[in-house]
Design a protein around this motif. Structure first.
Motif, PDB file in Angstrom:
ATOM      1  N   LYS A   1      15.851  -3.263  62.484  1.00  0.00           N
ATOM      2  CA  LYS A   1      17.278  -2.988  62.371  1.00  0.00           C
ATOM      3  C   LYS A   1      17.550  -1.954  61.284  1.00  0.00           C
ATOM      4  O   LYS A   1      18.436  -1.120  61.433  1.00  0.00           O
ATOM      5  CB  LYS A   1      18.053  -4.270  62.084  1.00  0.00           C
ATOM      6  N   THR A   2      16.802  -2.006  60.203  1.00  0.00           N
ATOM      7  CA  THR A   2      16.963  -1.048  59.119  1.00  0.00           C
ATOM      8  C   THR A   2      16.615   0.356  59.603  1.00  0.00           C
ATOM      9  O   THR A   2      17.333   1.308  59.318  1.00  0.00           O
ATOM     10  CB  THR A   2      16.075  -1.426  57.916  1.00  0.00           C
ATOM     11  N   ARG A   3      15.535   0.467  60.357  1.00  0.00           N
ATOM     12  CA  ARG A   3      15.125   1.757  60.898  1.00  0.00           C
ATOM     13  C   ARG A   3      16.168   2.296  61.873  1.00  0.00           C
ATOM     14  O   ARG A   3      16.520   3.469  61.844  1.00  0.00           O
ATOM     15  CB  ARG A   3      13.761   1.642  61.579  1.00  0.00           C
ATOM     16  N   LEU A   4      16.686   1.410  62.707  1.00  0.00           N
ATOM     17  CA  LEU A   4      17.725   1.795  63.659  1.00  0.00           C
ATOM     18  C   LEU A   4      18.974   2.271  62.922  1.00  0.00           C
ATOM     19  O   LEU A   4      19.585   3.267  63.296  1.00  0.00           O
ATOM     20  CB  LEU A   4      18.060   0.628  64.585  1.00  0.00           C
ATOM     21  N   MET A   5      19.344   1.569  61.850  1.00  0.00           N
ATOM     22  CA  MET A   5      20.527   1.945  61.071  1.00  0.00           C
ATOM     23  C   MET A   5      20.348   3.337  60.460  1.00  0.00           C
ATOM     24  O   MET A   5      21.266   4.156  60.481  1.00  0.00           O
ATOM     25  CB  MET A   5      20.784   0.919  59.970  1.00  0.00           C
ATOM     26  N   LYS A   6      19.149   3.625  59.953  1.00  0.00           N
ATOM     27  CA  LYS A   6      18.878   4.954  59.385  1.00  0.00           C
ATOM     28  C   LYS A   6      19.008   6.031  60.445  1.00  0.00           C
ATOM     29  O   LYS A   6      19.584   7.095  60.196  1.00  0.00           O
ATOM     30  CB  LYS A   6      17.479   4.993  58.762  1.00  0.00           C
ATOM     31  N   ILE A   7      18.489   5.763  61.633  1.00  0.00           N
ATOM     32  CA  ILE A   7      18.570   6.733  62.728  1.00  0.00           C
ATOM     33  C   ILE A   7      20.023   6.985  63.110  1.00  0.00           C
ATOM     34  O   ILE A   7      20.445   8.132  63.267  1.00  0.00           O
ATOM     35  CB  ILE A   7      17.750   6.246  63.947  1.00  0.00           C
ATOM     36  N   VAL A   8      20.799   5.915  63.233  1.00  0.00           N
ATOM     37  CA  VAL A   8      22.211   6.049  63.598  1.00  0.00           C
ATOM     38  C   VAL A   8      22.963   6.832  62.525  1.00  0.00           C
ATOM     39  O   VAL A   8      23.756   7.725  62.830  1.00  0.00           O
ATOM     40  CB  VAL A   8      22.856   4.664  63.829  1.00  0.00           C
ATOM     41  N   LEU A   9      22.714   6.502  61.269  1.00  0.00           N
ATOM     42  CA  LEU A   9      23.394   7.204  60.174  1.00  0.00           C
ATOM     43  C   LEU A   9      23.063   8.688  60.163  1.00  0.00           C
ATOM     44  O   LEU A   9      23.941   9.525  59.926  1.00  0.00           O
ATOM     45  CB  LEU A   9      23.037   6.571  58.830  1.00  0.00           C
ATOM     46  N   LYS A  10      21.815   9.040  60.447  1.00  0.00           N
ATOM     47  CA  LYS A  10      21.429  10.453  60.470  1.00  0.00           C
ATOM     48  C   LYS A  10      22.017  11.184  61.667  1.00  0.00           C
ATOM     49  O   LYS A  10      22.534  12.287  61.540  1.00  0.00           O
ATOM     50  CB  LYS A  10      19.909  10.597  60.461  1.00  0.00           C
TER      51      LYS A  10
ATOM     52  N   PRO B   1      31.716   2.265  59.213  1.00  0.00           N
ATOM     53  CA  PRO B   1      31.566   1.271  60.292  1.00  0.00           C
ATOM     54  C   PRO B   1      32.113   1.772  61.633  1.00  0.00           C
ATOM     55  O   PRO B   1      31.557   1.461  62.682  1.00  0.00           O
ATOM     56  CB  PRO B   1      32.364   0.065  59.792  1.00  0.00           C
ATOM     57  N   GLY B   2      33.189   2.550  61.593  1.00  0.00           N
ATOM     58  CA  GLY B   2      33.743   3.107  62.823  1.00  0.00           C
ATOM     59  C   GLY B   2      32.779   4.055  63.507  1.00  0.00           C
ATOM     60  O   GLY B   2      32.624   4.031  64.734  1.00  0.00           O
ATOM     61  N   ILE B   3      32.103   4.882  62.728  1.00  0.00           N
ATOM     62  CA  ILE B   3      31.117   5.815  63.266  1.00  0.00           C
ATOM     63  C   ILE B   3      29.966   5.044  63.911  1.00  0.00           C
ATOM     64  O   ILE B   3      29.538   5.351  65.026  1.00  0.00           O
ATOM     65  CB  ILE B   3      30.593   6.757  62.163  1.00  0.00           C
ATOM     66  N   ILE B   4      29.476   4.046  63.208  1.00  0.00           N
ATOM     67  CA  ILE B   4      28.350   3.254  63.714  1.00  0.00           C
ATOM     68  C   ILE B   4      28.755   2.513  64.988  1.00  0.00           C
ATOM     69  O   ILE B   4      28.011   2.502  65.977  1.00  0.00           O
ATOM     70  CB  ILE B   4      27.844   2.282  62.636  1.00  0.00           C
ATOM     71  N   THR B   5      29.935   1.916  65.006  1.00  0.00           N
ATOM     72  CA  THR B   5      30.409   1.195  66.194  1.00  0.00           C
ATOM     73  C   THR B   5      30.576   2.133  67.375  1.00  0.00           C
ATOM     74  O   THR B   5      30.167   1.817  68.497  1.00  0.00           O
ATOM     75  CB  THR B   5      31.741   0.484  65.886  1.00  0.00           C
TER      76      THR B   5
ATOM     77  N   GLU C   1      28.774   4.135  72.679  1.00  0.00           N
ATOM     78  CA  GLU C   1      28.364   5.270  73.510  1.00  0.00           C
ATOM     79  C   GLU C   1      26.929   5.111  74.012  1.00  0.00           C
ATOM     80  O   GLU C   1      26.634   5.400  75.164  1.00  0.00           O
ATOM     81  CB  GLU C   1      28.509   6.589  72.742  1.00  0.00           C
ATOM     82  N   SER C   2      26.035   4.641  73.150  1.00  0.00           N
ATOM     83  CA  SER C   2      24.647   4.459  73.589  1.00  0.00           C
ATOM     84  C   SER C   2      24.534   3.338  74.618  1.00  0.00           C
ATOM     85  O   SER C   2      23.738   3.425  75.548  1.00  0.00           O
ATOM     86  CB  SER C   2      23.722   4.198  72.396  1.00  0.00           C
ATOM     87  N   THR C   3      25.351   2.296  74.482  1.00  0.00           N
ATOM     88  CA  THR C   3      25.360   1.221  75.464  1.00  0.00           C
ATOM     89  C   THR C   3      25.865   1.723  76.816  1.00  0.00           C
ATOM     90  O   THR C   3      25.277   1.418  77.855  1.00  0.00           O
ATOM     91  CB  THR C   3      26.244   0.046  74.982  1.00  0.00           C
ATOM     92  N   LYS C   4      26.923   2.529  76.798  1.00  0.00           N
ATOM     93  CA  LYS C   4      27.443   3.104  78.039  1.00  0.00           C
ATOM     94  C   LYS C   4      26.403   4.003  78.701  1.00  0.00           C
ATOM     95  O   LYS C   4      26.243   3.974  79.924  1.00  0.00           O
ATOM     96  CB  LYS C   4      28.708   3.916  77.761  1.00  0.00           C
ATOM     97  N   LEU C   5      25.702   4.780  77.897  1.00  0.00           N
ATOM     98  CA  LEU C   5      24.673   5.675  78.425  1.00  0.00           C
ATOM     99  C   LEU C   5      23.547   4.881  79.080  1.00  0.00           C
ATOM    100  O   LEU C   5      23.091   5.219  80.171  1.00  0.00           O
ATOM    101  CB  LEU C   5      24.112   6.570  77.317  1.00  0.00           C
ATOM    102  N   ARG C   6      23.118   3.797  78.430  1.00  0.00           N
ATOM    103  CA  ARG C   6      22.076   2.948  79.015  1.00  0.00           C
ATOM    104  C   ARG C   6      22.530   2.329  80.333  1.00  0.00           C
ATOM    105  O   ARG C   6      21.765   2.261  81.298  1.00  0.00           O
ATOM    106  CB  ARG C   6      21.658   1.856  78.036  1.00  0.00           C
ATOM    107  N   GLU C   7      23.772   1.878  80.374  1.00  0.00           N
ATOM    108  CA  GLU C   7      24.309   1.310  81.616  1.00  0.00           C
ATOM    109  C   GLU C   7      24.333   2.360  82.725  1.00  0.00           C
ATOM    110  O   GLU C   7      23.978   2.070  83.868  1.00  0.00           O
ATOM    111  CB  GLU C   7      25.730   0.780  81.396  1.00  0.00           C
ATOM    112  N   LYS C   8      24.747   3.564  82.378  1.00  0.00           N
ATOM    113  CA  LYS C   8      24.820   4.654  83.348  1.00  0.00           C
ATOM    114  C   LYS C   8      23.434   4.992  83.882  1.00  0.00           C
ATOM    115  O   LYS C   8      23.237   5.168  85.082  1.00  0.00           O
ATOM    116  CB  LYS C   8      25.450   5.876  82.683  1.00  0.00           C
TER     117      LYS C   8
END
Length: 141
Positions: free
Chosen positions: A3-12, A89-93, A98-105
């Motif tokens: 989760k920490t690695r994922l958070m860093k990726i999202v923040l970047k 938090p708004g940016i991360i959410t 968006e990534s969830t929608k992309l995966r669904e698509k």
């Protein structure tokens, strides 16, 4: 760890990392400014403590700004802190949605592609497709 690695990726990827780094620089700069202009704050650690209480809007009251410049710096730090607390938090959410929608698509596109190639699919692929349809129907109910 994951989760920490994922958070860093999202923040970047979202630019929020630069925003946080800028905020840290502002926080330290304001702390140093407070230490310079405030007569009752003589050590950097006291200034950082004061800035922390201002940034978190806790305002313990054990150390206070008495000069106009110190108060202006405190207001500036409070506004920056409130914006950071609201924006990051708004940016991360938003990124997560968006990534969830992309995966669904992508999943839907793969599913439709499999349906178009139905006669070409092997027995294992047909069984897997059947299971996906059953799981989809279970989630739907």
């Amino acid at each position: 760890m994951k989760k920490t690695r994922l958070m860093k990726i999202v923040l970047k990827r979202t630019g929020a990392f630069k925003l946080l780094c800028t905020y840290i620089v502002v926080f330290v700069a304001v702390s140093i400014g407070i230490m310079i202009v405030e007569p009752n704050i003589n050590r950097l650690i006291d200034s950082l403590w004061y800035s922390f209480s201002v940034a978190t809007t806790i305002g313990f009251g054990d150390i206070t700004a008495v000069t106009i410049i110190g108060r202006i710096l405190s207001i500036f730090l409070s506004i920056c802190s409130i914006l950071i607390i609201a924006v990051v938090p708004g940016i991360i959410t938003s990124y997560y949605i968006e990534s969830t929608k992309l995966r669904e698509k992508e999943s839907s596109a793969k599913f439709l592609d499999d349906l178009e190639r139905l006669p070409e699919l092997s027995k294992e692929e047909l069984t897997a497709l059947s299971e996906r349809v059953k799981n989809f129907n279970k989630k739907k109910k």
